[in-house]
Write a protein that holds these residues in place. Structure first.
Motif, PDB file in Angstrom:
ATOM      1  N   ASP A  48       3.846   3.738   7.531  1.00 27.37           N
ATOM      2  CA  ASP A  48       3.136   3.555   8.800  1.00 27.37           C
ATOM      3  C   ASP A  48       2.025   2.528   8.644  1.00 27.37           C
ATOM      4  O   ASP A  48       1.559   1.947   9.626  1.00 27.37           O
ATOM      5  N   LEU A  49       1.588   2.330   7.392  1.00 27.15           N
ATOM      6  CA  LEU A  49       0.471   1.416   7.132  1.00 27.15           C
ATOM      7  C   LEU A  49       0.484   1.047   5.653  1.00 27.15           C
ATOM      8  O   LEU A  49       0.949   1.814   4.822  1.00 27.15           O
ATOM      9  N   VAL A  50      -0.012  -0.164   5.342  1.00 23.37           N
ATOM     10  CA  VAL A  50      -0.117  -0.585   3.941  1.00 23.37           C
ATOM     11  C   VAL A  50      -1.577  -0.879   3.607  1.00 23.37           C
ATOM     12  O   VAL A  50      -2.254  -1.590   4.351  1.00 23.37           O
ATOM     13  N   LEU A  51      -2.063  -0.309   2.495  1.00 26.50           N
ATOM     14  CA  LEU A  51      -3.360  -0.682   1.941  1.00 26.50           C
ATOM     15  C   LEU A  51      -3.053  -1.637   0.801  1.00 26.50           C
ATOM     16  O   LEU A  51      -2.399  -1.253  -0.167  1.00 26.50           O
ATOM     17  N   LEU A  52      -3.493  -2.864   0.932  1.00 27.54           N
ATOM     18  CA  LEU A  52      -3.010  -3.917   0.048  1.00 27.54           C
ATOM     19  C   LEU A  52      -4.131  -4.596  -0.733  1.00 27.54           C
ATOM     20  O   LEU A  52      -4.997  -5.245  -0.142  1.00 27.54           O
ATOM     21  N   ASP A  53      -4.081  -4.429  -2.047  1.00 25.71           N
ATOM     22  CA  ASP A  53      -5.022  -5.129  -2.914  1.00 25.71           C
ATOM     23  C   ASP A  53      -4.700  -6.620  -2.864  1.00 25.71           C
ATOM     24  O   ASP A  53      -3.550  -7.033  -2.837  1.00 25.71           O
ATOM     25  N   TRP A  54      -5.753  -7.399  -2.850  1.00 22.22           N
ATOM     26  CA  TRP A  54      -5.603  -8.852  -2.729  1.00 22.22           C
ATOM     27  C   TRP A  54      -5.173  -9.463  -4.056  1.00 22.22           C
ATOM     28  O   TRP A  54      -4.273 -10.290  -4.131  1.00 22.22           O
ATOM     29  N   MET A  55      -5.843  -9.027  -5.143  1.00 19.70           N
ATOM     30  CA  MET A  55      -5.587  -9.583  -6.471  1.00 19.70           C
ATOM     31  C   MET A  55      -4.611  -8.698  -7.233  1.00 19.70           C
ATOM     32  O   MET A  55      -4.979  -7.643  -7.732  1.00 19.70           O
ATOM     33  N   LEU A  56      -3.353  -9.144  -7.294  1.00 19.05           N
ATOM     34  CA  LEU A  56      -2.328  -8.380  -8.001  1.00 19.05           C
ATOM     35  C   LEU A  56      -1.717  -9.255  -9.094  1.00 19.05           C
ATOM     36  O   LEU A  56      -1.674 -10.474  -8.949  1.00 19.05           O
TER      37      LEU A  56
END
Ligand code: CA
Length: 229
Positions: A48-56
């Motif tokens: 339903d939603l993504v929490l996305l780290d910028w630096m991967l």
């Protein structure tokens, strides 16, 4: 209704903390450490939603966001970027790529929950507990009730989820594959005719007050919930 939230974060401690907070808030957490892992998960279950780290490591968060937005199936999934950097250009680039919001590390669980709630309310109303009404039919996810005036209608759990999704996305046509993705969370292992079976049951459950008329078949495309004929 609890939301399924995908956490893409390569720092194990932060990932664990976020997943813990999500569960405390009543959500389900899916977890990935890389963009590649995340894309694999999304292939099976649409969050339903993504929490996305910028630096991967490997593919960056921004690249992942671009791929989500480029695919018709995943385009509508809201994304909140998690970034350790506070610089404006990064945030702007993220928002231009299609992220719905960003949150700068470190953040409190309270702040995270407030952002998630706001984005879900705006972009994924089926994942909130807000009461919805269409054509005199009311659905209340918090108390798990469907009513029309004084009449309480009895629905099975799948029919309830299906009706809730259709009512929070009224007037739009949904294909069977889209409904499997959104309501069943599985478009790979569940057969398309399963949707027809549950639509039939849903109509039957709504018959006592004549609200089965709201559930419309759109030939060759799928189903739509509408108050107009
Ligand atoms: Ca990171």
């Amino acid at each position: 209704m609890p939301a399924t939230i995908l956490v893409v974060e390569d720092e194990p401690a932060i990932q664990e903390l976020i997943a813990y907070n999500l569960r405390q808030a009543g959500h389900e957490a899916m977890r990935a450490e890389t963009a590649e892992q995340a894309l694999n998960l999304v292939r099976d279950v649409l969050p339903d939603l993504v929490l996305l780290d910028w630096m991967l490591p490997g593919q960056s968060g921004i690249e992942f966001a671009r791929r989500m937005k480029a695919d018709r199936r995943t385009r509508e999934v809201p994304i909140i970027m998690l970034t350790a950097r506070a610089e404006e250009p990064d945030k702007l680039l993220g928002l231009e790529t299609g992220a719905d919001d960003y949150i700068t590390k470190p953040f409190s669980p309270r702040e995270l929950n407030a952002r998630i709630k706001a984005v879900l309310r705006r972009r994924a109303p089926e994942a909130t507990d807000d009461r919805v009404e269409v054509g005199g039919l009311q659905i209340d996810p918090a108390s798990h009730r469907v009513t029309a005036g004084d009449v309480a209608l009895v629905l099975g759990p799948t029919e309830f989820r299906l009706l809730h999704y259709l009512m929070t996305h009224a007037e739009r046509v949904h294909s069977r594959v889209q409904l499997l993705d959104q309501v069943w969370g599985d478009h790979v292992f569940v057969e398309e005719r399963t949707v027809d079976v549950h639509i039939r049951r849903l109509r039957k459950a709504l018959e006592p007050t004549g609200h089965d008329r709201l559930v419309q078949t759109v030939r060759g495309s799928g189903y739509r919930l509408s108050d107009s004929p």
